[in-house]
Scaffold this motif. Structure first.
Motif, mmCIF file in Angstrom:
data_model
loop_
_atom_site.group_PDB
_atom_site.id
_atom_site.type_symbol
_atom_site.label_atom_id
_atom_site.label_comp_id
_atom_site.label_asym_id
_atom_site.label_seq_id
_atom_site.Cartn_x
_atom_site.Cartn_y
_atom_site.Cartn_z
ATOM 1 N N LYS A 86 25.705 -31.291 -5.610
ATOM 2 C CA LYS A 86 26.186 -31.536 -4.245
ATOM 3 C C LYS A 86 27.024 -30.359 -3.751
ATOM 4 O O LYS A 86 27.769 -29.746 -4.499
ATOM 5 C CB LYS A 86 27.021 -32.812 -4.197
ATOM 6 C CG LYS A 86 26.228 -34.041 -4.524
ATOM 7 C CD LYS A 86 27.116 -35.260 -4.528
ATOM 8 C CE LYS A 86 26.315 -36.476 -4.951
ATOM 9 N NZ LYS A 86 27.168 -37.642 -5.089
ATOM 10 N N ARG A 87 26.864 -30.092 -2.454
ATOM 11 C CA ARG A 87 27.657 -29.044 -1.805
ATOM 12 C C ARG A 87 28.277 -29.624 -0.545
ATOM 13 O O ARG A 87 27.672 -30.455 0.128
ATOM 14 C CB ARG A 87 26.761 -27.864 -1.445
ATOM 15 C CG ARG A 87 26.111 -27.273 -2.716
ATOM 16 C CD ARG A 87 25.581 -25.935 -2.508
ATOM 17 N NE ARG A 87 26.648 -25.083 -1.987
ATOM 18 C CZ ARG A 87 26.443 -23.841 -1.604
ATOM 19 N NH1 ARG A 87 25.257 -23.315 -1.673
ATOM 20 N NH2 ARG A 87 27.427 -23.111 -1.138
ATOM 21 N N PHE A 88 29.453 -29.166 -0.228
ATOM 22 C CA PHE A 88 30.137 -29.648 0.967
ATOM 23 C C PHE A 88 29.338 -29.274 2.213
ATOM 24 O O PHE A 88 28.881 -28.157 2.358
ATOM 25 C CB PHE A 88 31.546 -29.052 1.053
ATOM 26 C CG PHE A 88 32.340 -29.604 2.186
ATOM 27 C CD1 PHE A 88 32.817 -30.900 2.146
ATOM 28 C CD2 PHE A 88 32.596 -28.842 3.307
ATOM 29 C CE1 PHE A 88 33.544 -31.422 3.193
ATOM 30 C CE2 PHE A 88 33.318 -29.355 4.360
ATOM 31 C CZ PHE A 88 33.795 -30.650 4.303
ATOM 32 N N GLY A 89 29.131 -30.223 3.094
ATOM 33 C CA GLY A 89 28.464 -29.959 4.359
ATOM 34 C C GLY A 89 26.982 -30.247 4.375
ATOM 35 O O GLY A 89 26.343 -30.111 5.418
ATOM 36 N N THR A 90 26.391 -30.635 3.247
ATOM 37 C CA THR A 90 24.958 -30.896 3.262
ATOM 38 C C THR A 90 24.622 -32.278 3.816
ATOM 39 O O THR A 90 23.491 -32.516 4.214
ATOM 40 C CB THR A 90 24.337 -30.749 1.856
ATOM 41 O OG1 THR A 90 24.999 -31.625 0.949
ATOM 42 C CG2 THR A 90 24.457 -29.310 1.362
ATOM 43 N N VAL A 91 25.596 -33.168 3.833
ATOM 44 C CA VAL A 91 25.404 -34.478 4.457
ATOM 45 C C VAL A 91 26.340 -34.533 5.655
ATOM 46 O O VAL A 91 27.545 -34.300 5.529
ATOM 47 C CB VAL A 91 25.725 -35.636 3.481
ATOM 48 C CG1 VAL A 91 25.580 -36.967 4.168
ATOM 49 C CG2 VAL A 91 24.827 -35.564 2.256
ATOM 50 N N GLN A 92 25.778 -34.814 6.819
ATOM 51 C CA GLN A 92 26.571 -34.792 8.044
ATOM 52 C C GLN A 92 26.244 -35.987 8.924
ATOM 53 O O GLN A 92 25.153 -36.555 8.846
ATOM 54 C CB GLN A 92 26.285 -33.511 8.846
ATOM 55 C CG GLN A 92 26.602 -32.252 8.102
ATOM 56 C CD GLN A 92 26.179 -31.004 8.869
ATOM 57 O OE1 GLN A 92 25.433 -31.061 9.831
ATOM 58 N NE2 GLN A 92 26.667 -29.860 8.415
ATOM 59 N N THR A 93 27.199 -36.341 9.763
ATOM 60 C CA THR A 93 26.962 -37.260 10.861
ATOM 61 C C THR A 93 27.073 -36.421 12.127
ATOM 62 O O THR A 93 28.124 -35.834 12.394
ATOM 63 C CB THR A 93 27.994 -38.405 10.895
ATOM 64 O OG1 THR A 93 27.919 -39.125 9.669
ATOM 65 C CG2 THR A 93 27.735 -39.344 12.061
ATOM 66 N N VAL A 94 25.983 -36.325 12.874
ATOM 67 C CA VAL A 94 25.967 -35.530 14.097
ATOM 68 C C VAL A 94 26.266 -36.471 15.259
ATOM 69 O O VAL A 94 25.524 -37.425 15.504
ATOM 70 C CB VAL A 94 24.603 -34.833 14.286
ATOM 71 C CG1 VAL A 94 24.577 -34.043 15.585
ATOM 72 C CG2 VAL A 94 24.300 -33.940 13.082
ATOM 73 N N LEU A 95 27.367 -36.215 15.947
ATOM 74 C CA LEU A 95 27.792 -37.052 17.063
ATOM 75 C C LEU A 95 27.291 -36.458 18.375
ATOM 76 O O LEU A 95 27.384 -35.253 18.591
ATOM 77 C CB LEU A 95 29.314 -37.157 17.097
ATOM 78 C CG LEU A 95 29.959 -37.715 15.818
ATOM 79 C CD1 LEU A 95 31.465 -37.629 15.904
ATOM 80 C CD2 LEU A 95 29.511 -39.135 15.573
ATOM 81 N N LEU A 96 26.767 -37.301 19.238
ATOM 82 C CA LEU A 96 26.238 -36.866 20.524
ATOM 83 C C LEU A 96 27.295 -37.139 21.596
ATOM 84 O O LEU A 96 27.493 -38.280 22.011
ATOM 85 C CB LEU A 96 24.944 -37.615 20.832
ATOM 86 C CG LEU A 96 23.891 -37.527 19.726
ATOM 87 C CD1 LEU A 96 22.703 -38.407 20.048
ATOM 88 C CD2 LEU A 96 23.467 -36.092 19.497
ATOM 89 N N VAL A 97 27.974 -36.072 21.992
ATOM 90 C CA VAL A 97 29.064 -36.199 22.961
ATOM 91 C C VAL A 97 28.910 -35.145 24.052
ATOM 92 O O VAL A 97 28.320 -34.093 23.845
ATOM 93 C CB VAL A 97 30.441 -36.047 22.276
ATOM 94 C CG1 VAL A 97 30.698 -37.185 21.297
ATOM 95 C CG2 VAL A 97 30.576 -34.715 21.558
ATOM 96 N N ASP A 98 29.464 -35.444 25.223
ATOM 97 C CA ASP A 98 29.462 -34.487 26.319
ATOM 98 C C ASP A 98 30.619 -33.501 26.196
ATOM 99 O O ASP A 98 30.552 -32.392 26.699
ATOM 100 C CB ASP A 98 29.544 -35.211 27.666
ATOM 101 C CG ASP A 98 28.291 -36.021 27.942
ATOM 102 O OD1 ASP A 98 27.196 -35.606 27.512
ATOM 103 O OD2 ASP A 98 28.406 -37.084 28.586
ATOM 104 N N GLN A 99 31.691 -33.942 25.562
ATOM 105 C CA GLN A 99 32.853 -33.085 25.373
ATOM 106 C C GLN A 99 33.482 -33.375 24.024
ATOM 107 O O GLN A 99 33.377 -34.485 23.522
ATOM 108 C CB GLN A 99 33.876 -33.307 26.482
ATOM 109 C CG GLN A 99 34.351 -34.750 26.565
ATOM 110 C CD GLN A 99 35.262 -34.971 27.763
ATOM 111 O OE1 GLN A 99 35.537 -34.054 28.517
ATOM 112 N NE2 GLN A 99 35.738 -36.181 27.932
ATOM 113 N N LYS A 100 34.110 -32.355 23.443
ATOM 114 C CA LYS A 100 34.760 -32.541 22.151
ATOM 115 C C LYS A 100 36.183 -33.030 22.387
ATOM 116 O O LYS A 100 36.882 -32.543 23.254
ATOM 117 C CB LYS A 100 34.778 -31.234 21.362
ATOM 118 C CG LYS A 100 33.403 -30.795 20.923
ATOM 119 C CD LYS A 100 33.474 -29.516 20.120
ATOM 120 C CE LYS A 100 32.087 -29.052 19.737
ATOM 121 N NZ LYS A 100 32.110 -27.794 18.995
ATOM 122 N N GLY A 101 36.564 -33.977 21.613
ATOM 123 C CA GLY A 101 37.910 -34.530 21.691
ATOM 124 C C GLY A 101 37.921 -35.853 20.949
ATOM 125 O O GLY A 101 36.871 -36.498 20.790
#
Length: 169
Positions: free
Chosen positions: A25-40
Motif C-alpha cells: 500500500k502507498r499513501f494516496g492510491t485510494v481516494q474519495t473524489v468530491l464533486l464541488v463547485d468551490q473548495k471549502g
C-alpha cells in the motif's frame, strides 16, 4: 429504494493504511473524489453528505477521472451522483458518462453501467471513453438507481455513487 433508510450509504474510498509500503500500500492510491463547485469545508462536507463523490483506486503514476456521469430526462437538467431524477410515466432515462486518464495517456478500461444492482450495459476501450445509453421506458411507479463501475489495469477502479430515479410518483 424501498424507503427503509433515512439516507443512502454512500461509496467512499478507504484503505487500512498504517505504514508506507505495508502490504504493497502507498499513501494516496485510494481516494474519495468530491464533486464541488468551490473548495471549502462547507462545500466538501455537503458533497460527502449528499453523495456527490466517487471512490477511486489508482497508482501513484496514473489515475482514472470521471468527467461525467448523469441521468437525464427530456427537457430537464440532468441528475448527478447522489441526486434524484423524477421521470414522468412513459419517459426514457438517458445516461451519459465520460472517463479519462489523469495523464492523458490511453488506458484500457471497462465501463459498466449498473441499474439497481445488475450490470445493464458494458463497454470496453481506451480512455478517453464515453458512454451514452438510452433506456427503454421503465414501468410506472418504478424506483431505480444507476451507478458506474469502471475497471482498468492493475486494479485501477472508479465506483460512482448512485443516481436515483423514480417514475410517475
Amino acid at each position: 429504494l424501498r424507503g427503509v433508510r433515512k439516507a443512502p450509504a454512500w461509496a467512499i474510498g478507504e484503505a487500512a493504511y498504517h505504514v508506507e509500503g505495508e502490504a504493497g500500500k502507498r499513501f494516496g492510491t485510494v481516494q474519495t473524489v468530491l464533486l464541488v463547485d468551490q473548495k471549502g469545508p462547507a462545500a466538501l462536507l455537503e458533497a460527502l453528505r449528499t453523495g456527490r463523490a466517487y471512490a477511486l483506486l489508482r497508482s501513484s503514476e496514473e489515475g482514472l477521472l470521471l468527467d461525467r456521469f448523469q441521468v437525464s430526462r427530456p427537457g430537464h437538467a440532468p441528475g448527478e451522483m447522489g441526486g434524484h431524477v423524477a421521470l414522468a410515466t412513459g419517459e426514457r432515462p438517458e445516461i451519459q458518462a465520460a472517463v479519462r486518464s489523469s495523464t492523458g495517456r490511453p488506458v484500457k478500461v471497462e465501463v459498466r453501467l449498473i441499474r439497481s444492482g445488475s450490470v445493464l450495459y458494458s463497454v470496453a476501450g481506451e480512455t478517453p471513453i464515453k458512454l451514452h445509453w438510452t433506456e427503454p421506458v421503465p414501468p410506472p411507479n418504478a424506483r431505480l438507481y444507476y451507478r458506474l463501475d469502471v475497471q482498468g489495469p492493475s486494479g485501477h477502479r472508479i465506483l460512482g455513487n448512485p443516481i436515483f430515479v423514480t417514475v410517475g410518483q
